[in-house]
Design a protein around this motif. Structure first.
Motif, PDB file in Angstrom:
ATOM      1  N   UNK A  95       0.797  -1.224   0.000  1.00 28.02           N
ATOM      2  CA  UNK A  95       0.000   0.000   0.000  1.00 28.02           C
ATOM      3  C   UNK A  95       0.827   1.269   0.000  1.00 28.02           C
ATOM      4  N   UNK A  96       2.136   1.155   0.164  1.00 34.31           N
ATOM      5  CA  UNK A  96       2.993   2.339   0.207  1.00 34.31           C
ATOM      6  C   UNK A  96       3.160   2.925  -1.188  1.00 34.31           C
ATOM      7  N   UNK A  97       3.394   4.232  -1.229  1.00 30.50           N
ATOM      8  CA  UNK A  97       3.682   4.908  -2.486  1.00 30.50           C
ATOM      9  C   UNK A  97       5.162   4.740  -2.801  1.00 30.50           C
ATOM     10  N   UNK A  98       5.446   4.319  -4.018  1.00 29.74           N
ATOM     11  CA  UNK A  98       6.830   4.088  -4.442  1.00 29.74           C
ATOM     12  C   UNK A  98       7.555   5.409  -4.647  1.00 29.74           C
ATOM     13  N   UNK A  99       8.875   5.358  -4.598  1.00 26.98           N
ATOM     14  CA  UNK A  99       9.685   6.524  -4.935  1.00 26.98           C
ATOM     15  C   UNK A  99       9.365   6.942  -6.367  1.00 26.98           C
ATOM     16  N   UNK A 100       9.521   8.223  -6.654  1.00 24.18           N
ATOM     17  CA  UNK A 100       9.170   8.710  -7.985  1.00 24.18           C
ATOM     18  C   UNK A 100      10.005   8.032  -9.066  1.00 24.18           C
ATOM     19  N   UNK A 101      11.266   7.764  -8.791  1.00 19.98           N
ATOM     20  CA  UNK A 101      12.086   7.117  -9.826  1.00 19.98           C
ATOM     21  C   UNK A 101      11.644   5.676 -10.082  1.00 19.98           C
ATOM     22  N   UNK A 102      11.032   5.029  -9.089  1.00 23.37           N
ATOM     23  CA  UNK A 102      10.463   3.690  -9.310  1.00 23.37           C
ATOM     24  C   UNK A 102       9.255   3.787 -10.238  1.00 23.37           C
ATOM     25  N   UNK A 103       8.427   4.823 -10.017  1.00 21.87           N
ATOM     26  CA  UNK A 103       7.288   5.064 -10.907  1.00 21.87           C
ATOM     27  C   UNK A 103       7.785   5.272 -12.333  1.00 21.87           C
ATOM     28  N   UNK A 104       8.802   6.114 -12.500  1.00 14.54           N
ATOM     29  CA  UNK A 104       9.322   6.400 -13.837  1.00 14.54           C
ATOM     30  C   UNK A 104       9.857   5.140 -14.513  1.00 14.54           C
ATOM     31  N   UNK A 105      10.570   4.316 -13.759  1.00 14.81           N
ATOM     32  CA  UNK A 105      11.139   3.086 -14.328  1.00 14.81           C
ATOM     33  C   UNK A 105      10.024   2.119 -14.743  1.00 14.81           C
ATOM     34  N   UNK A 106       9.008   1.980 -13.895  1.00 10.70           N
ATOM     35  CA  UNK A 106       7.885   1.088 -14.203  1.00 10.70           C
ATOM     36  C   UNK A 106       7.157   1.573 -15.457  1.00 10.70           C
ATOM     37  N   UNK A 107       6.846   2.873 -15.496  1.00 11.43           N
ATOM     38  CA  UNK A 107       6.114   3.432 -16.635  1.00 11.43           C
ATOM     39  C   UNK A 107       6.933   3.343 -17.917  1.00 11.43           C
ATOM     40  N   UNK A 108       8.225   3.592 -17.814  1.00 11.84           N
ATOM     41  CA  UNK A 108       9.077   3.517 -19.009  1.00 11.84           C
ATOM     42  C   UNK A 108       9.105   2.092 -19.564  1.00 11.84           C
ATOM     43  N   UNK A 109       9.182   1.120 -18.663  1.00 11.92           N
ATOM     44  CA  UNK A 109       9.223  -0.277 -19.100  1.00 11.92           C
ATOM     45  C   UNK A 109       7.948  -0.657 -19.862  1.00 11.92           C
ATOM     46  N   UNK A 110       6.820  -0.082 -19.435  1.00 11.62           N
ATOM     47  CA  UNK A 110       5.539  -0.407 -20.075  1.00 11.62           C
ATOM     48  C   UNK A 110       5.135   0.606 -21.143  1.00 11.62           C
ATOM     49  N   UNK A 111       6.009   1.583 -21.395  1.00  9.12           N
ATOM     50  CA  UNK A 111       5.735   2.631 -22.376  1.00  9.12           C
ATOM     51  C   UNK A 111       4.447   3.388 -22.059  1.00  9.12           C
ATOM     52  N   UNK A 112       4.353   3.825 -20.805  1.00  9.19           N
ATOM     53  CA  UNK A 112       3.229   4.631 -20.335  1.00  9.19           C
ATOM     54  C   UNK A 112       3.776   6.020 -20.010  1.00  9.19           C
ATOM     55  N   UNK A 113       3.173   7.088 -20.548  1.00  8.84           N
ATOM     56  CA  UNK A 113       3.659   8.431 -20.249  1.00  8.84           C
ATOM     57  C   UNK A 113       3.553   8.763 -18.756  1.00  8.84           C
ATOM     58  N   UNK A 114       4.457   9.616 -18.307  1.00  6.51           N
ATOM     59  CA  UNK A 114       4.461  10.122 -16.927  1.00  6.51           C
ATOM     60  C   UNK A 114       4.143  11.610 -16.987  1.00  6.51           C
ATOM     61  N   UNK A 115       3.477  12.131 -15.961  1.00  6.97           N
ATOM     62  CA  UNK A 115       3.171  13.561 -15.920  1.00  6.97           C
ATOM     63  C   UNK A 115       4.449  14.384 -16.134  1.00  6.97           C
ATOM     64  N   UNK A 116       4.330  15.548 -16.774  1.00  2.00           N
ATOM     65  CA  UNK A 116       5.522  16.372 -17.009  1.00  2.00           C
ATOM     66  C   UNK A 116       6.230  16.737 -15.704  1.00  2.00           C
ATOM     67  N   UNK A 117       7.540  16.529 -15.680  1.00  2.00           N
ATOM     68  CA  UNK A 117       8.352  16.847 -14.505  1.00  2.00           C
ATOM     69  C   UNK A 117       8.920  18.254 -14.680  1.00  2.00           C
ATOM     70  N   UNK A 118       8.680  19.112 -13.688  1.00  2.00           N
ATOM     71  CA  UNK A 118       9.133  20.504 -13.738  1.00  2.00           C
ATOM     72  C   UNK A 118      10.401  20.728 -12.925  1.00  2.00           C
ATOM     73  N   UNK A 119      10.646  19.863 -11.933  1.00  2.00           N
ATOM     74  CA  UNK A 119      11.825  20.026 -11.075  1.00  2.00           C
ATOM     75  C   UNK A 119      12.102  18.740 -10.332  1.00  2.00           C
ATOM     76  N   UNK A 120      13.376  18.410 -10.238  1.00  2.00           N
ATOM     77  CA  UNK A 120      13.845  17.343  -9.348  1.00  2.00           C
ATOM     78  C   UNK A 120      15.067  17.893  -8.638  1.00  2.00           C
ATOM     79  N   UNK A 121      15.065  17.804  -7.339  1.00  2.00           N
ATOM     80  CA  UNK A 121      16.218  18.307  -6.610  1.00  2.00           C
ATOM     81  C   UNK A 121      15.863  18.696  -5.195  1.00  2.00           C
TER      82      UNK A 121
END
Length: 198
Positions: A95-121
C-alpha cells in the motif's frame, strides 16, 4: 499550499505538472475512476483502456494517473492516442507509495507516459520553494494551453498514511471554469493526426 512547507526543504523532491483530467487507477488490467470498488465503463476511458490498462496486470500493482481524453476545463494541444493518460503515482502490495524514480522506471518499461516533470532536486529554503512555484504556475502547460497547477512530493517512497504530509498541490485560481460537470456534455481531447484536431 501545505501546512508545513519546511517538509519539502532540504530533502529531494519532485515537482510535476497537475494536469486537468480525471484521476484514474489502473489495476489488474482494469480502469477505475477514483474508486477500486467497480471498474469504469465510461466512454472517456476508451483510450487508456485501449493503450495502457491491459499492461498493468500484476495483482500487487496500483498505477495512478491523470486521464485527459475527456476535456475538463483546459483543452490541451493535440496528443497521440497513447498520450491521453499520464502516470503520477505507483503503489505496491504493502500500500505504500513508491519513490518517484520507481514510478518512472515502471512506466518507461511499459511505455506509459508520466506527468511532465518541472523540477527534481532540493530546495534550500521555503522562500526558494515558494518563488519556484509562483514562477511555474504562470507558465503554459507542457501539453500546450494553460497550466492547471503543480504537484509537489518527496522523491522517496512513503506509507499511504503519510500521503498528506509528503504530497501537496497548488492549482490556478478558479481552476474549475464550467457551470456544469464536464461529464454532462463531454467531448474528447484533440487527437494528433485526426481530421479536425488541428
Amino acid at each position: 499550499m501545505h501546512g508545513n512547507p519546511d517538509r519539502f526543504v532540504g530533502e529531494p523532491v519532485v515537482v510535476t505538472e497537475k494536469l486537468d483530467g480525471g484521476n484514474t487507477l489502473l489495476h489488474v488490467g482494469k480502469v477505475y475512476a477514483r474508486s477500486v470498488a467497480v471498474p469504469s465503463n465510461d466512454k472517456w476511458m476508451a483510450m487508456v483502456k485501449k493503450h495502457h490498462a491491459w499492461k498493468v496486470n500484476e495483482p500487487a500493482v496500483y498505477l495512478y494517473g491523470e486521464d485527459i481524453y475527456g476535456v475538463h476545463s483546459i483543452a490541451y494541444d493535440p496528443v497521440a492516442e497513447h498520450e491521453t493518460f499520464y502516470a503520477f503515482a505507483l503503489r505496491g502490495e504493502d500500500g505504500a507509495f513508491a519513490a518517484f524514480e520507481e514510478l518512472e522506471a515502471y512506466a518507461e518499461r511499459l511505455e506509459i507516459p508520466v506527468v511532465p516533470v518541472l523540477f527534481k532536486g532540493v530546495f534550500r529554503s521555503v522562500a526558494e520553494l515558494r518563488a519556484f512555484i509562483e514562477r511555474v504556475q504562470t507558465e503554459p502547460s507542457a501539453l500546450g494551453g494553460e497550466r492547471e497547477g503543480i504537484v509537489l512530493r518527496l522523491a522517496r517512497g512513503f506509507p499511504a498514511e503519510e500521503f498528506a504530509d509528503n504530497v501537496c498541490k497548488s492549482v490556478r485560481v478558479d481552476h474549475v471554469r464550467t457551470d456544469e460537470h464536464w461529464t454532462r456534455n463531454w467531448r474528447p481531447c484533440r487527437i494528433a493526426g485526426r481530421a479536425g484536431s488541428s
